[in-house]
Scaffold this active site. Sequence first.
Site, mmCIF file in Angstrom:
data_model
loop_
_atom_site.group_PDB
_atom_site.id
_atom_site.type_symbol
_atom_site.label_atom_id
_atom_site.label_comp_id
_atom_site.label_asym_id
_atom_site.label_seq_id
_atom_site.Cartn_x
_atom_site.Cartn_y
_atom_site.Cartn_z
ATOM 1 N N GLY A 170 6.665 3.258 5.580
ATOM 2 C CA GLY A 170 7.422 2.429 4.627
ATOM 3 C C GLY A 170 6.510 1.822 3.573
ATOM 4 N N ASP A 171 5.368 1.318 4.004
ATOM 5 C CA ASP A 171 4.416 0.736 3.050
ATOM 6 C C ASP A 171 3.897 1.794 2.088
ATOM 7 O OD1 ASP A 171 3.954 -2.051 4.059
ATOM 8 O OD2 ASP A 171 3.510 -0.913 5.860
ATOM 9 N N SER A 172 3.589 2.966 2.633
ATOM 10 C CA SER A 172 2.978 3.994 1.789
ATOM 11 C C SER A 172 3.985 4.573 0.800
ATOM 12 C CB SER A 172 2.386 5.105 2.659
ATOM 13 O OG SER A 172 1.468 4.512 3.556
ATOM 14 N N ALA A 175 4.245 2.199 -1.965
ATOM 15 C CA ALA A 175 3.089 2.311 -2.877
ATOM 16 C C ALA A 175 3.311 3.446 -3.876
ATOM 17 C CB ALA A 175 1.818 2.554 -2.063
#
Length: 399
Positions: A170-172, A175
């Site tokens: 999810g974070d990547s 980004a």
Amino acid sequence: MTLPTKPLAGVKVLELGTLIAGPFAARICAEFGADVIKVESPDGGDPLRKWRKLYEGTSLWWFVQARNKQSLTLNLKKPEAIEIVKKLVAQTDIVIENFRPGVLEKLGLSWDVLSAINPGLVMVRLSGFGQTGPYKDQPGFGAVGESMGGLRYVTGFPDRPPVRTGISIGDSIAALWAVIGALMALRHREVNGGKGQVVDVALYEAVFAMMESLIPEFDMMGFIRERTGNIMPGITPSSIHTTQDGKHIQIGANGDAIFKRFMQAIGRHDLADDPALTDNAGRDQRRDELYQVIDSWVAGQNEAQAMALLNRAEVPASRVYSVEDMFHDPQYLAREMIQHATLPDGKSFKMPGIVPKLSDTPGSTEWLGPELGAHTESILTSLDIAPELIEALKTKGVI
Ligand SMILES: CC(C)(COP(=O)(O)OP(=O)(O)OC[C@H]1O[C@@H](n2cnc3c(N)ncnc32)[C@H](O)[C@@H]1OP(=O)(O)O)[C@@H](O)C(=O)NCCC(=O)NCCSC(=O)C(=O)O
């Protein structure tokens, strides 16, 4: 005239963020030539410096995630630090931040303040839920975004609770959206009079945007997509199968010609020539039968035998790679996906290569994630802050 060797050469990025979502976005910019200054608390810096496996006290992840970045320590709770951020913003193209919404406002670094200093500024803001709406003030990790965004609900087996994908996906993904948004905003600035804007990326929306046909299927048919393990109902056959030697291989024979080739290759001419199996809809109706056929064929082969036959028959397939497999794989090696570098103490260090590959202006690793504050003095000097003042800032705990 010499052309820049990297596509983002000359673009100045100021990173005000920690952990994954914001820093990964800035890392991509840094790999492709942007001049990235990462602001870190003097009190230990980004917690990612201590995440997962440490080498001589520093995270091996840090060396990669902060490659090509400059580290500037600033205690943002001090007014002098805020003045330094403002000076930097005056000459910055993109600010990337991933604090909880409202944190920068409390520090006196709201969009209104920053865009008044630099009307061309692009401000990329990553957060759990976005800068507006009833949840905006809540803290959010990638795992929370994956749950709310719909990914966790559909990941795993139907008779078991939802599972994590194995990485902070999810974070990547957030980004990547951040970088896409930043580049679009820069393009808009270029052709529309130089004005910047805010790029608002919510972790849950970053994930939600990947959810394929989830929304119209529910809207039109009341269909709720559930966990289905390794298969894709409606798209058959594509799954993971276990070999005689206990390895796992992914076979994607979900194409009409591919399915036929696969069945011929394993001697199932009856299935290859069955008119009911010539298209996906027909195959999907007989999904259980086909998976039994493939499971039992794979179970009778060792991994190398199965892969050799699948490759010969040009059926899309792969072993399920561990990291160890990557280190020896000729495709990884040919495309320089495992790069070599040297740690500060001279020890050899392997890290992931750079994606995507640009034919004329590829990205590259210039240096590994720096020590905390390694660039503080040079950055402050470039802002015409005198050496005595830099010393005073140190004494006061500003840097
Ligand atoms: C990651 C968080 C959940 C962490 O929550 P919190 O620990 O409550 O942090 P906050 O951002 O709310 O606030 C951090 C506080 O540190 C202060 N702060 C920050 N930087 C500095 C420096 N350099 N100097 C001094 N003080 C600082 C800041 O002013 C805040 O102070 P006070 O205001 O006085 O408290 C949140 O930041 C967040 O929701 N971020 C957006 C979503 C996101 O990017 N998450 C992904 C993280 S990685 C991930 O998800 C994953 O790995 O999984």
